[in-house]
Design a protein around this motif. Structure first.
Motif, mmCIF file in Angstrom:
data_model
loop_
_atom_site.group_PDB
_atom_site.id
_atom_site.type_symbol
_atom_site.label_atom_id
_atom_site.label_comp_id
_atom_site.label_asym_id
_atom_site.label_seq_id
_atom_site.Cartn_x
_atom_site.Cartn_y
_atom_site.Cartn_z
ATOM 1 N N SER A 1 3.988 -73.672 -30.937
ATOM 2 C CA SER A 1 4.993 -74.580 -31.461
ATOM 3 C C SER A 1 6.355 -73.886 -31.432
ATOM 4 C CB SER A 1 4.625 -74.996 -32.885
ATOM 5 O OG SER A 1 5.541 -75.934 -33.358
ATOM 6 N N THR B 1 12.435 -81.552 -30.352
ATOM 7 C CA THR B 1 10.980 -81.634 -30.417
ATOM 8 C C THR B 1 10.414 -80.230 -30.565
ATOM 9 O OG1 THR B 1 9.014 -82.585 -29.368
ATOM 10 C CG2 THR B 1 10.637 -81.627 -27.893
ATOM 11 N N ARG B 2 9.082 -80.148 -30.539
ATOM 12 C CA ARG B 2 8.442 -78.820 -30.580
ATOM 13 C C ARG B 2 7.518 -78.732 -29.381
ATOM 14 N NH1 ARG B 2 6.852 -79.812 -36.491
ATOM 15 N NH2 ARG B 2 8.851 -79.632 -37.540
ATOM 16 N N ILE B 3 7.628 -77.624 -28.664
ATOM 17 C CA ILE B 3 6.870 -77.512 -27.414
ATOM 18 C C ILE B 3 5.874 -76.345 -27.455
ATOM 19 C CG2 ILE B 3 8.739 -78.561 -26.076
ATOM 20 C CD1 ILE B 3 9.298 -75.697 -24.968
ATOM 21 N N ARG B 4 4.966 -76.372 -26.470
ATOM 22 C CA ARG B 4 4.022 -75.259 -26.293
ATOM 23 C C ARG B 4 4.482 -74.440 -25.106
ATOM 24 N NH1 ARG B 4 -0.895 -79.279 -26.739
ATOM 25 N NH2 ARG B 4 -1.540 -78.924 -28.878
#
Lengths: 157, 107
Positions: free
Chosen positions: A70, A118-121
């Protein structure tokens, strides 16, 4: 014998070498914007063939992420967001993720402000690219590098 | 339990640009993981998220496995009239969910 050193380098050469060595690193030519080939293909796919110019897009990512599961991301595009001038879409692309396309956002003049968070991987330390396609057919991009301590999507995670 | 948490300002002025924050409860399975008996966990990602303001689409997101679990999205819109914001999302399992929130716009 300790004092017999006929094959050793002359002291002067060694000293000169030590003095010059830190500056050799500066001589290495590195392009300011080295886009990996895989990424540049994806960028062209996202824009429909247009080569995006650098600028107008601000991509905010932490320089160091402890976990790749995250990672907070913010994209801002410098646009008036009126009926005449607006951002059509924003594409988030990664260099090393198994699925390199992270997200696509469709915006319009109703957005008021071209900003998405947003939240990314992230599967490891890599470059992340944000590409914005404008309504006038131009495309703009920004790139950021994130150092990831523990990657996402590694086996067994 | 609620499927999503949506945060908008209590009241906005007409013409004001305000932030919409959306947090969807979803595992966002990448399809790359295995369970404890070695079987692949099927991919299940929230593919699309759409936001409509009084019926008009103002924001659409296409998400991929690169989005963290419990996807969070924040975006902006301009306040025009009081009404309803509708959020619709669909995942790989074919589940479509929606949430509505009322928006109060003052003059």
């Amino acid at each position: 014998m300790i004092c017999a050193k006929p094959n050793m380098l002359p002291r002067r050469q060694v000293l000169a070498g030590i003095l010059v060595s830190p500056f050799l690193a500066l001589l290495k030519v590195r392009p300011a914007f080295a886009i990996p080939e895989k990424l540049s293909l994806l960028i062209r796919e996202a824009t429909g063939g247009i080569q995006p110019k650098t600028g107008r897009v601000t991509l905010t990512l932490p320089t160091l992420a402890e976990s790749g599961n995250s990672v907070r991301l913010k994209v801002q595009v410098d646009s008036l967001m009126t009926a005449e001038e607006y951002v059509q879409s924003i594409h988030i692309l990664s260099e090393k993720n198994p699925r390199p396309v992270i997200a696509r956002f469709s915006l319009g003049p109703r957005a008021g402000r071209a900003e998405v968070s947003t939240r990314i991987r992230l599967a490891g330390t890599q470059q992340v690219v944000a590409v914005a396609v404008m309504n006038d057919g131009t495309a703009w991009m920004a790139m950021a590098e994130v150092v990831v301590t523990a990657a996402a999507c590694v086996e067994g995670s | 339990m609620a499927n999503a948490r949506i945060k908008i300002p209590d009241s906005v002025k007409r013409g004001e640009v305000f932030e919409i924050r959306l947090l969807i409860r979803h595992p966002m399975e990448t399809g790359f993981r295995y369970n404890n008996i070695g079987q692949k966990i099927p991919k299940n990602i929230v593919k699309t998220v759409t936001c409509r303001y009084n019926g008009e689409e103002i924001f659409q997101a296409e998400l991929f496995p690169g989005i963290a679990a419990n996807p969070y999205l924040s975006f902006f819109t301009t306040a025009e009239a009081s009404g309803e914001l509708e959020f619709v999302w669909t995942d790989d399992a074919g589940v479509t969910r929606s949430e509505q929130v009322a928006l109060t716009v003052s003059k």
